[in-house]
Design a protein around this motif. Structure first.
Motif, PDB file in Angstrom:
ATOM      1  N   SER A 182      -4.216 -25.738  74.464  1.00 11.90           N
ATOM      2  CA  SER A 182      -5.025 -26.498  75.422  1.00 11.90           C
ATOM      3  C   SER A 182      -5.447 -27.853  74.853  1.00 11.90           C
ATOM      4  CB  SER A 182      -6.268 -25.693  75.806  1.00 11.90           C
ATOM      5  OG  SER A 182      -7.114 -26.467  76.632  1.00 11.90           O
ATOM      6  N   ILE A 183      -5.436 -28.862  75.721  1.00 16.47           N
ATOM      7  CA  ILE A 183      -5.892 -30.200  75.344  1.00 16.47           C
ATOM      8  C   ILE A 183      -7.410 -30.238  75.277  1.00 16.47           C
ATOM      9  CG2 ILE A 183      -5.925 -32.624  76.111  1.00 16.47           C
ATOM     10  CD1 ILE A 183      -3.198 -32.061  77.436  1.00 16.47           C
ATOM     11  N   ILE A 184      -8.075 -29.375  76.065  1.00 12.97           N
ATOM     12  CA  ILE A 184      -9.541 -29.299  76.067  1.00 12.97           C
ATOM     13  C   ILE A 184      -9.982 -28.398  74.914  1.00 12.97           C
ATOM     14  CG2 ILE A 184     -11.556 -28.622  77.423  1.00 12.97           C
ATOM     15  CD1 ILE A 184      -9.774 -29.038  79.934  1.00 12.97           C
ATOM     16  N   GLU A 185     -10.811 -28.931  74.030  1.00 12.12           N
ATOM     17  CA  GLU A 185     -11.225 -28.200  72.836  1.00 12.12           C
ATOM     18  C   GLU A 185     -12.743 -28.172  72.720  1.00 12.12           C
ATOM     19  OE1 GLU A 185      -9.123 -29.197  69.194  1.00 12.12           O
ATOM     20  OE2 GLU A 185      -7.640 -30.287  70.355  1.00 12.12           O
ATOM     21  N   LYS A 186     -13.250 -27.105  72.118  1.00 14.59           N
ATOM     22  CA  LYS A 186     -14.685 -26.988  71.862  1.00 14.59           C
ATOM     23  C   LYS A 186     -15.121 -28.061  70.864  1.00 14.59           C
ATOM     24  CE  LYS A 186     -14.870 -21.990  72.622  1.00 14.59           C
ATOM     25  NZ  LYS A 186     -15.197 -20.674  72.023  1.00 14.59           N
ATOM     26  N   GLY A 187     -16.319 -28.626  71.124  1.00 13.47           N
ATOM     27  CA  GLY A 187     -16.864 -29.636  70.230  1.00 13.47           C
ATOM     28  C   GLY A 187     -16.395 -31.046  70.523  1.00 13.47           C
ATOM     29  N   GLU A 197      -4.468 -34.266  82.276  1.00 16.05           N
ATOM     30  CA  GLU A 197      -3.353 -33.926  81.376  1.00 16.05           C
ATOM     31  C   GLU A 197      -3.243 -32.416  81.193  1.00 16.05           C
ATOM     32  OE1 GLU A 197      -3.981 -36.061  77.773  1.00 16.05           O
ATOM     33  OE2 GLU A 197      -3.290 -37.991  78.594  1.00 16.05           O
ATOM     34  N   GLU A 198      -4.391 -31.728  81.121  1.00 11.97           N
ATOM     35  CA  GLU A 198      -4.359 -30.276  80.953  1.00 11.97           C
ATOM     36  C   GLU A 198      -3.831 -29.587  82.208  1.00 11.97           C
ATOM     37  OE1 GLU A 198      -5.112 -26.477  79.062  1.00 11.97           O
ATOM     38  OE2 GLU A 198      -4.440 -28.492  78.540  1.00 11.97           O
ATOM     39  N   LYS A 199      -4.188 -30.104  83.374  1.00  8.69           N
ATOM     40  CA  LYS A 199      -3.637 -29.555  84.619  1.00  8.69           C
ATOM     41  C   LYS A 199      -2.122 -29.727  84.670  1.00  8.69           C
ATOM     42  CE  LYS A 199      -7.627 -30.039  87.721  1.00  8.69           C
ATOM     43  NZ  LYS A 199      -8.163 -30.724  88.929  1.00  8.69           N
ATOM     44  N   ASN A 200      -1.655 -30.908  84.255  1.00  9.24           N
ATOM     45  CA  ASN A 200      -0.203 -31.153  84.234  1.00  9.24           C
ATOM     46  C   ASN A 200       0.490 -30.202  83.271  1.00  9.24           C
ATOM     47  OD1 ASN A 200      -0.244 -33.257  86.111  1.00  9.24           O
ATOM     48  ND2 ASN A 200      -0.603 -34.810  84.541  1.00  9.24           N
ATOM     49  N   LEU A 232     -21.483 -28.665  77.381  1.00  8.25           N
ATOM     50  CA  LEU A 232     -20.770 -28.313  78.610  1.00  8.25           C
ATOM     51  C   LEU A 232     -20.208 -26.901  78.516  1.00  8.25           C
ATOM     52  CD1 LEU A 232     -18.698 -31.562  79.285  1.00  8.25           C
ATOM     53  CD2 LEU A 232     -20.691 -30.795  80.549  1.00  8.25           C
ATOM     54  N   ASN A 233     -20.433 -26.156  79.581  1.00  7.15           N
ATOM     55  CA  ASN A 233     -19.762 -24.872  79.732  1.00  7.15           C
ATOM     56  C   ASN A 233     -18.644 -25.059  80.753  1.00  7.15           C
ATOM     57  OD1 ASN A 233     -21.604 -23.554  77.991  1.00  7.15           O
ATOM     58  ND2 ASN A 233     -23.086 -23.400  79.675  1.00  7.15           N
ATOM     59  N   ILE A 234     -17.407 -25.009  80.282  1.00  7.67           N
ATOM     60  CA  ILE A 234     -16.241 -25.268  81.135  1.00  7.67           C
ATOM     61  C   ILE A 234     -15.703 -23.943  81.661  1.00  7.67           C
ATOM     62  CG2 ILE A 234     -13.928 -26.272  81.245  1.00  7.67           C
ATOM     63  CD1 ILE A 234     -16.102 -28.328  80.801  1.00  7.67           C
ATOM     64  N   VAL A 235     -15.476 -23.922  82.965  1.00  2.13           N
ATOM     65  CA  VAL A 235     -14.866 -22.757  83.597  1.00  2.13           C
ATOM     66  C   VAL A 235     -13.538 -23.183  84.222  1.00  2.13           C
ATOM     67  CG1 VAL A 235     -15.096 -20.935  85.323  1.00  2.13           C
ATOM     68  CG2 VAL A 235     -17.120 -21.750  84.092  1.00  2.13           C
ATOM     69  N   VAL A 236     -12.442 -22.566  83.758  1.00  6.69           N
ATOM     70  CA  VAL A 236     -11.116 -22.813  84.326  1.00  6.69           C
ATOM     71  C   VAL A 236     -10.929 -21.821  85.473  1.00  6.69           C
ATOM     72  CG1 VAL A 236      -8.653 -22.987  83.873  1.00  6.69           C
ATOM     73  CG2 VAL A 236     -10.281 -23.458  82.038  1.00  6.69           C
TER      74      VAL A 236
END
Length: 824
Positions: A182-187, A197-200, A232-236
């Motif tokens: 994943s391109i989205i990372e903690k911190g 970009e992550e959706k793509n 941020l708490n990210i929910v996919v």
């Protein structure tokens, strides 16, 4: 400007108290000041020279005096008097100035507020959710304003946790398999660009692993910022597929689809089953034709990556489209998938092809001129045969010719067209590796391999030595596109045979060499038989004079003296350049490019080539009684064959600086080392320096070798180093400018040249690297760029050391180059 209007003079963006010149921030602003060039605003000044309403001003001028219209109507007709208002002198020049100029940018408060909102959104999309943007307008003298945008970003919100809400179990398990990348990372911040970009990435993975109906819009991201102290708490969230059924929407889980059948329709109309006349099945591919099948099934199957029994993959579809187009016997194909029924989880792939014409003619004609040819007419006739052996092979055959007139060529018969050239070429291309052994493990079919066989001949009669050339080549090429594009080419056999037909014309071509010899003949005396009525050397007499000096017939020119070395060098180079050449070589070249699209500004390119010549011919020559030339070299068919090793490396880098400006850099190194049956490199394989794509301070072939002062009109050598640096910027519209510096030279190394000025002698010879600099202009027509460069000799190694720097910077010594597209 109106009384309450102000000219926008400057925008200033302050980010957390520091001024920013980032282009990506500047483009967020709705208003930008008028363009500048070296601190001035030339386009605004041009616009200001125009009249606001020239036609109205003309009408007012006509009515200013009561009798003016009557007097004008007596001289001109009423229609002519009215049309004067639209003439160039009255309004045409104003319209022209408005087109090339630039209207004043009037500061607009509404656009300032819109710019604030856009800047706010820009930083918000990059994780700065508490960003504040303020705008301040300062009034300057001369009715100008400066707008300062102050941005306070605050700290970015960082990802604290990532969780998922995925309804389909199939999608959930597939996501788990790829989430580690994943391109989205903690911190780290969570930005809009990162989200896109992550959706793509996820969509690409899913659609390449069987999720036929999956789309990017099926992915949602929820970011919870409440009470998390800038965390941020990210929910996919990935919901099930929505299907319209009647007037309502229902949801169904995503399923993995497999391809159950692949149909290939070789004619556009054959997807209509009533039109099918011929069909066959090859390796589970079902092939149909409206007439007798014109293509070998294997040739079609080799270009198709969609296979029966495989999981659906969008990448297979893309590769199939590219491979079929690469055959060059079809226009871009249509690939359609049909779901067999609602519960089977299978697809039928229909590949619909539109054949190009079996034969295509190409006719061209041009009128040309050059520094050699005053006037010329050239013609080209070509024909292309597609699918020659029913395997998508391409056969190209062409003939070309040129008739020209040159005042530089002796013309005893007083013919207008005294320059002639004609030739013919043939090329046969196979869309596969044509080799006795299977190469699929090394060169896979997704590298789009091809094999080409070329043959050609040409004959020319012009101001040169008049040449007869025969060439033939057998080569392979293939490309890999995973990541950066890599191109490979392997020339298995490259044969060149060049025969000079008019060697007696040598000193008429190389006039600088002739003038040097003629000057020495006047100083030291020459055999009267070598002179014409005016006491100058004849062209044949020049050769006799060289031979006499080398044979020691002149006591006043002792062996080893500088004069002797110069004359001997001219003689040796003449022998090299009039020699017939037989070159049989093999080579391998590699090209790596990070450029992804035609409009890419920032990229790099690496090119390398290794070539070896003469080894195969030498092996054949050993099997037969050896014949030697007058120079003591082995021959094949009565001609000395070339033997050498050659290596080249080139690196190009383009950097985007800001707005419409960039920096381009190139460096090149090449060396060709003769060995075995050769002690020099054929002219066609040697290097030259100078010209519109090299060192623009010198004309082509006029620089070097080394510190020599151009002993020949066409100077060449077997070792070259060069570097180029160019700053490119926009002036206005499609007109661009460039400032450049070019460095480099050529030298002789490991060959039969003895003059130290021409040879490379290690690091000490780097002082002979020439430096050219200058300015250029480019006009972009879209499909191509017309380029002009004015180059000057900033450092000239041909002069004495104290005279090398900045002694040739005058307009008189400058070199004007014109070319198409950028030099590198």
């Amino acid at each position: 400007m109106q009384k309450n209007e102000f000219l926008l003079h400057q925008n200033k963006i302050m980010v957390n108290g520091k001024e920013s010149n980032l282009e990506e921030l500047e483009i967020q602003l709705y208003q930008k000041p008028n363009s500048k060039l070296l601190g001035f605003k030339p386009r605004l000044q041009l616009y200001n020279l125009s009249k606001k309403n020239p036609d109205s001003s003309y009408q007012a001028w006509l009515r200013k005096k009561p009798n003016r219209i009557a007097r004008m109507n007596k001289i001109y007709s009423k229609k002519q008097v009215d049309s004067l208002g639209h003439s160039f002198l009255v309004s045409g020049y104003s319209d022209f100035l408005k087109r090339v100029g630039e209207a004043p940018v009037i500061q607009d408060s509404a656009k300032v507020r819109k710019s604030q909102r856009r800047l706010t959104q820009y930083f918000f999309n990059r994780g700065f959710y508490n960003v504040k943007v303020e705008a301040k307008v300062d009034t300057l003298k001369n009715k100008k304003t400066k707008v300062t945008y102050s941005v306070k970003t605050g700290n970015p919100f960082l990802v604290d946790s990532i969780s998922t809400k995925i309804q389909s179990s199939v999608v959930d398990s597939m996501y788990r398999a790829i989430e580690r990348n994943s391109i989205i990372e903690k911190g780290k911040p969570f930005t809009a660009v990162m989200e896109d970009e992550e959706k793509n990435r996820i969509t690409k993975e899913f659609k390449n692993n069987g999720l036929y109906y999956f789309e990017k819009t099926n992915i949602k991201y929820d970011a919870d910022t409440l009470g998390t102290n800038k965390k941020l708490n990210i929910v996919v969230r990935i919901d099930d597929k929505k299907i319209k059924q009647g007037d309502s929407l229902i949801t169904k889980p995503f399923k993995i689809y497999k391809v159950s059948r692949v149909n290939i329709f070789t004619d556009r109309q054959t997807n209509d089953k009533t039109a099918i006349i011929d069909s066959t099945t090859y390796k589970k591919f079902h092939i149909y034709s409206s007439g007798k099948l014109k293509y070998r099934p294997k040739a079609l199957a080799d270009a198709i990556f969609i296979e029966e029994g495989k999981v659906f993959s969008d990448n297979d579809k893309v590769l199939t489209g590219k491979a079929l187009s690469n055959l060059k016997v079809f226009s871009f194909p249509r690939i359609q998938y049909v779901e067999n029924n609602l519960d089977s989880n299978t697809l039928t792939a229909n590949i619909i092809l539109s054949p190009l014409k079996r034969r295509q003619f190409n006719i061209k004609a041009d009128v040309t001129t050059s520094n050699i040819q005053d006037f010329g007419i050239s013609g080209f006739v070509g024909i292309t045969f597609r699918n020659v052996f029913k395997g998508a092979e391409i056969l190209d055959f062409s003939m070309r010719g040129n008739l020209g007139s040159s005042s530089k060529l002796s013309n005893p018969d007083n013919l207008f067209f005294n320059v002639r050239e004609y030739g013919a070429d043939m090329k046969l291309s196979f869309p596969r590796i044509f080799f006795p052994f299977n190469t699929r493990r090394i060169i896979k079919k997704d590298m789009f391999p091809s094999t080409s066989i070329t043959m050609g001949m040409s004959k020319q009669t012009n101001i040169g030595l008049d040449k007869e050339s025969y060439v033939s080549n057998f080569y392979y090429d293939w490309t890999t596109t995973k990541g950066k594009e890599k191109k490979y080419r392997f020339d298995l056999l490259n044969l060149q045979f060049i025969r000079n037909l008019n060697t007696a014309n040598y000193f008429n071509v190389y006039k600088y060499s002739y003038s040097v010899l003629n000057a020495y003949a006047q100083d030291y005396g020459a055999n009267p038989d070598y002179l014409d009525a005016d006491g100058n050397l004849t062209y044949s007499g020049a050769l006799g004079f060289v031979n006499d000096v080398v044979d020691g017939s002149y006591n006043t020119i002792p062996y080893g003296s500088s004069v002797y070395r110069t004359i001997n060098s001219i003689g040796e180079r003449r022998k090299r350049l009039i020699e017939d050449n037989l070159i049989l070589s093999s080579s391998f070249s590699f090209n790596l490019s990070s450029k992804k699209g035609f409009n890419d500004i920032e990229f790099y390119n690496i090119r390398a080539k290794v070539e070896s010549a003469g080894n195969f011919v030498s092996l054949i020559a050993r099997q037969f009684p050896t014949k030697f030339s007058d120079n003591g070299k082995k021959t094949m068919f009565g001609i000395e064959y070339a033997q050498y090793f050659k290596f080249e490396l080139e690196y190009i880098k383009h950097l985007h600086i800001r707005r419409k400006s960039s920096l381009a850099f190139r460096t090149f190194g090449g060396i060709a080392i003769p060995y075995g049956n050769a002690n020099s490199i054929p002219f066609s394989k040697s290097y030259f320096a100078g010209g519109s794509n090299d060192n623009r301070g010198w004309l082509a072939y006029s620089l070097g070798p080394g510190s020599s002062n151009s002993l020949n009109d066409f100077n060449e050598a077997n070792f070259k180093l060069s570097a180029n640096l160019e700053y490119r910027f926009n002036i206005f519209g499609k007109l661009n400018g460039a400032l450049f510096a070019d460095a480099g030279n050529i030298w002789n190394v490991y060959d039969n040249v003895e003059d130290e000025k021409l040879k490379f002698n290690g690091i000490a010879s780097l002082k002979d690297i020439a430096l050219g600099s200058g300015i250029g202009f480019r006009y972009d027509f879209g499909f191509f760029v017309v380029r002009t460069d004015f180059g000057f000799k900033a450092y000239n190694p041909a002069k004495e050391m104290e005279q090398r720097w900045f002694k040739d910077m005058s307009i008189k010594e400058g070199v004007f180059n014109i070319g198409i597209n950028y030099p590198f």
